[in-house]
Design a protein around this motif. Structure first.
Motif, PDB file in Angstrom:
ATOM      1  N   GLY A  92      31.018  -5.764  32.660  1.00 19.93           N
ATOM      2  CA  GLY A  92      29.722  -5.284  32.224  1.00 19.93           C
ATOM      3  C   GLY A  92      29.723  -3.768  32.200  1.00 19.93           C
ATOM      4  N   TRP A  93      28.698  -3.206  31.602  1.00 14.83           N
ATOM      5  CA  TRP A  93      28.602  -1.746  31.523  1.00 14.83           C
ATOM      6  C   TRP A  93      27.137  -1.392  31.287  1.00 14.83           C
ATOM      7  CZ3 TRP A  93      27.281   2.607  28.823  1.00 14.83           C
ATOM      8  CH2 TRP A  93      27.985   3.786  29.137  1.00 14.83           C
ATOM      9  N   GLY A  94      26.678  -0.348  31.925  1.00 15.12           N
ATOM     10  CA  GLY A  94      25.298   0.044  31.736  1.00 15.12           C
ATOM     11  C   GLY A  94      25.054   1.502  32.072  1.00 15.12           C
ATOM     12  N   VAL A  95      23.906   1.980  31.667  1.00 13.28           N
ATOM     13  CA  VAL A  95      23.441   3.301  32.069  1.00 13.28           C
ATOM     14  C   VAL A  95      22.252   3.112  32.998  1.00 13.28           C
ATOM     15  CG1 VAL A  95      22.560   5.536  31.349  1.00 13.28           C
ATOM     16  CG2 VAL A  95      24.203   4.335  29.901  1.00 13.28           C
ATOM     17  N   PHE A  96      22.327   3.730  34.167  1.00  8.24           N
ATOM     18  CA  PHE A  96      21.360   3.554  35.235  1.00  8.24           C
ATOM     19  C   PHE A  96      20.640   4.879  35.451  1.00  8.24           C
ATOM     20  CE2 PHE A  96      24.927   0.756  35.648  1.00  8.24           C
ATOM     21  CZ  PHE A  96      24.335  -0.489  35.773  1.00  8.24           C
TER      22      PHE A  96
ATOM     23  N   ILE B  76      23.577   7.684  35.097  1.00 11.69           N
ATOM     24  CA  ILE B  76      24.953   7.315  35.437  1.00 11.69           C
ATOM     25  C   ILE B  76      25.359   6.139  34.561  1.00 11.69           C
ATOM     26  CG2 ILE B  76      26.468   6.351  37.211  1.00 11.69           C
ATOM     27  CD1 ILE B  76      25.872   9.025  38.097  1.00 11.69           C
ATOM     28  N   GLY B  77      26.398   6.309  33.773  1.00 13.32           N
ATOM     29  CA  GLY B  77      26.974   5.198  33.024  1.00 13.32           C
ATOM     30  C   GLY B  77      28.176   4.665  33.778  1.00 13.32           C
ATOM     31  N   GLU B  78      28.188   3.350  34.043  1.00 14.31           N
ATOM     32  CA  GLU B  78      29.219   2.809  34.938  1.00 14.31           C
ATOM     33  C   GLU B  78      29.499   1.341  34.591  1.00 14.31           C
ATOM     34  OE1 GLU B  78      31.783   3.005  38.455  1.00 14.31           O
ATOM     35  OE2 GLU B  78      30.997   4.409  36.960  1.00 14.31           O
TER      36      GLU B  78
ATOM     37  N   LEU C 154      21.620  -2.043  29.668  1.00 12.80           N
ATOM     38  CA  LEU C 154      22.949  -2.613  29.825  1.00 12.80           C
ATOM     39  C   LEU C 154      23.578  -2.919  28.470  1.00 12.80           C
ATOM     40  CD1 LEU C 154      22.299  -5.137  32.735  1.00 12.80           C
ATOM     41  CD2 LEU C 154      22.929  -2.715  32.874  1.00 12.80           C
ATOM     42  N   ALA C 155      24.861  -2.650  28.365  1.00 18.19           N
ATOM     43  CA  ALA C 155      25.630  -3.105  27.214  1.00 18.19           C
ATOM     44  C   ALA C 155      25.725  -4.627  27.259  1.00 18.19           C
ATOM     45  CB  ALA C 155      27.024  -2.487  27.240  1.00 18.19           C
ATOM     46  N   ASP C 156      26.029  -5.227  26.123  1.00 19.59           N
ATOM     47  CA  ASP C 156      26.287  -6.662  26.066  1.00 19.59           C
ATOM     48  C   ASP C 156      27.655  -6.879  25.417  1.00 19.59           C
ATOM     49  OD1 ASP C 156      25.815  -6.214  23.343  1.00 19.59           O
ATOM     50  OD2 ASP C 156      23.747  -6.909  23.471  1.00 19.59           O
ATOM     51  N   GLN C 157      28.002  -8.133  25.205  1.00 14.12           N
ATOM     52  CA  GLN C 157      29.328  -8.405  24.653  1.00 14.12           C
ATOM     53  C   GLN C 157      29.481  -7.826  23.252  1.00 14.12           C
ATOM     54  OE1 GLN C 157      29.277 -12.683  25.602  1.00 14.12           O
ATOM     55  NE2 GLN C 157      31.202 -12.339  26.670  1.00 14.12           N
ATOM     56  N   ASP C 158      28.414  -7.843  22.468  1.00 12.78           N
ATOM     57  CA  ASP C 158      28.495  -7.251  21.139  1.00 12.78           C
ATOM     58  C   ASP C 158      28.731  -5.740  21.227  1.00 12.78           C
ATOM     59  OD1 ASP C 158      28.123  -7.491  18.157  1.00 12.78           O
ATOM     60  OD2 ASP C 158      26.520  -6.069  18.613  1.00 12.78           O
TER      61      ASP C 158
ATOM     62  N   LYS D 230      21.333   1.084  21.512  1.00  8.73           N
ATOM     63  CA  LYS D 230      21.153   1.094  22.972  1.00  8.73           C
ATOM     64  C   LYS D 230      20.833   2.506  23.464  1.00  8.73           C
ATOM     65  CE  LYS D 230      22.543  -3.229  24.153  1.00  8.73           C
ATOM     66  NZ  LYS D 230      21.804  -4.188  24.998  1.00  8.73           N
ATOM     67  N   LEU D 231      21.497   3.493  22.881  1.00 11.53           N
ATOM     68  CA  LEU D 231      21.238   4.874  23.276  1.00 11.53           C
ATOM     69  C   LEU D 231      19.798   5.265  22.953  1.00 11.53           C
ATOM     70  CD1 LEU D 231      22.708   7.305  24.503  1.00 11.53           C
ATOM     71  CD2 LEU D 231      23.303   8.010  22.182  1.00 11.53           C
ATOM     72  N   ALA D 232      19.315   4.803  21.811  1.00 19.00           N
ATOM     73  CA  ALA D 232      17.933   5.085  21.443  1.00 19.00           C
ATOM     74  C   ALA D 232      16.959   4.365  22.373  1.00 19.00           C
ATOM     75  CB  ALA D 232      17.686   4.672  19.995  1.00 19.00           C
ATOM     76  N   ILE D 233      17.277   3.120  22.742  1.00 18.18           N
ATOM     77  CA  ILE D 233      16.431   2.375  23.681  1.00 18.18           C
ATOM     78  C   ILE D 233      16.336   3.117  25.011  1.00 18.18           C
ATOM     79  CG2 ILE D 233      16.357   0.286  25.106  1.00 18.18           C
ATOM     80  CD1 ILE D 233      17.490  -1.209  22.629  1.00 18.18           C
ATOM     81  N   LEU D 234      17.464   3.645  25.481  1.00 21.25           N
ATOM     82  CA  LEU D 234      17.459   4.394  26.736  1.00 21.25           C
ATOM     83  C   LEU D 234      16.550   5.613  26.630  1.00 21.25           C
ATOM     84  CD1 LEU D 234      18.630   4.884  29.596  1.00 21.25           C
ATOM     85  CD2 LEU D 234      20.512   6.135  28.483  1.00 21.25           C
ATOM     86  N   GLY D 235      16.655   6.348  25.524  1.00 19.35           N
ATOM     87  CA  GLY D 235      15.787   7.504  25.335  1.00 19.35           C
ATOM     88  C   GLY D 235      14.319   7.128  25.305  1.00 19.35           C
ATOM     89  N   GLN D 236      14.007   6.020  24.618  1.00 22.48           N
ATOM     90  CA  GLN D 236      12.622   5.558  24.571  1.00 22.48           C
ATOM     91  C   GLN D 236      12.136   5.117  25.949  1.00 22.48           C
ATOM     92  OE1 GLN D 236      13.005   2.481  21.641  1.00 22.48           O
ATOM     93  NE2 GLN D 236      13.434   3.935  19.995  1.00 22.48           N
ATOM     94  N   ALA D 237      13.056   4.532  26.737  1.00 22.12           N
ATOM     95  CA  ALA D 237      12.674   4.013  28.051  1.00 22.12           C
ATOM     96  C   ALA D 237      12.265   5.132  29.003  1.00 22.12           C
ATOM     97  CB  ALA D 237      13.824   3.207  28.647  1.00 22.12           C
TER      98      ALA D 237
END
Length: 248
Positions: free
Chosen positions: A239-243, A138-140, A186-190, A24-31
């Motif tokens: 839920g949890w995500g980085v915005f 922002i991670g929240e 966004l994070a998921d249940q996994d 997920k962290l890598a996806i955010l960087g790519q995004a």
């Protein structure tokens, strides 16, 4: 000035100290695809995984600030491991008042908005370090499902239902603060399982090695109750995500 020992015990094996996987962290960087040489400030950076991997993968440079000496030791070791120690540095300090000496392109607080007494204060703090047109991360957490009762709220380690917002209302809050939301991952249940279940194994291994420690009874009780509490409450309701935000 440091984190309580219990935090570093629970997260002793973690590279990412929140419910975000490395993927997920890598996806955010790519995004957001930061430009090589982009300058970054990461407040409450934990073990510095975002700064270090983005320095490797995208060529960013910057500084992480955290209160934990144990986490910062791991962050510096990770920078050396990834051969980016010449581009990233880490400061032991209270991130709640930290402003970059020179404005940065990306200012982040991923999962620690208590440094600004909530989302609004954290956005304002990050703004003070940004160049015009820069990005805030922002991670929240947010309510994935609205809690039906106080037991559910407390099962999610919160005091009041109003401590969090549902996702649409959180996104609206960013808008009310004068920000455009330009990305989110966004994070998921996994993701939650990987984060929390790793804490159980870390705790168990520590208990086996330290049965007579003054924290042993507390962490033993936490481990005994934790898996069912996670499955019943946190996994279902949080839920949890980085915005990614930019000022309008």
């Amino acid at each position: 000035m440091d984190l309580p020992r219990s935090f570093t015990i629970r997260e002793s094996s973690h590279r990412v100290c929140n419910p975000f996987t490395s993927e997920k962290l890598a996806i955010l960087g790519q995004a957001i695809s930061p430009s090589p040489g982009a300058r970054m400030l990461d407040l409450a950076c934990g073990k510095g995984e975002m700064l270090c991997t983005w320095a490797r993968d995208h060529g960013v440079a910057g500084t992480g600030v955290d209160i934990s000496t144990v986490f910062l030791e791991a962050a510096r070791a990770r920078a050396v491991e990834l051969s980016v120690a010449d581009r990233v540095g880490f400061v032991h300090a209270d991130a709640s008042g930290h402003v970059a000496d020179d404005p940065v392109d990306i200012a982040a607080c991923v999962g620690a908005t208590w440094i600004g007494s909530g989302v609004a204060g954290t956005v304002e703090l990050l703004r003070r370090s940004l160049v015009p047109g820069g990005m805030m991360l922002i991670g929240e957490p947010y309510w994935r499902r609205e809690p039906e009762d106080q037991a559910t709220v407390e099962g999610c380690h919160l005091a009041r239902k109003d401590d969090l917002l549902p996702l649409p209302e959180l996104l609206e809050q960013f808008g009310a603060l004068g920000c455009d939301v330009v990305e989110m991952v966004l994070a998921d249940q996994d993701s939650w399982d990987r984060y929390v279940a790793a804490q159980w194994l870390n705790t168990r291994r520590w208990l086996d090695a330290n049965p007579d420690d003054e924290l042993a009874d507390e962490l033993r009780a936490e481990l005994a109750a934790g898996p069912a509490q996670h499955a019943r409450y946190q996994r279902e309701y949080l839920g949890w995500g980085v915005f990614v935000l930019m000022d309008r």
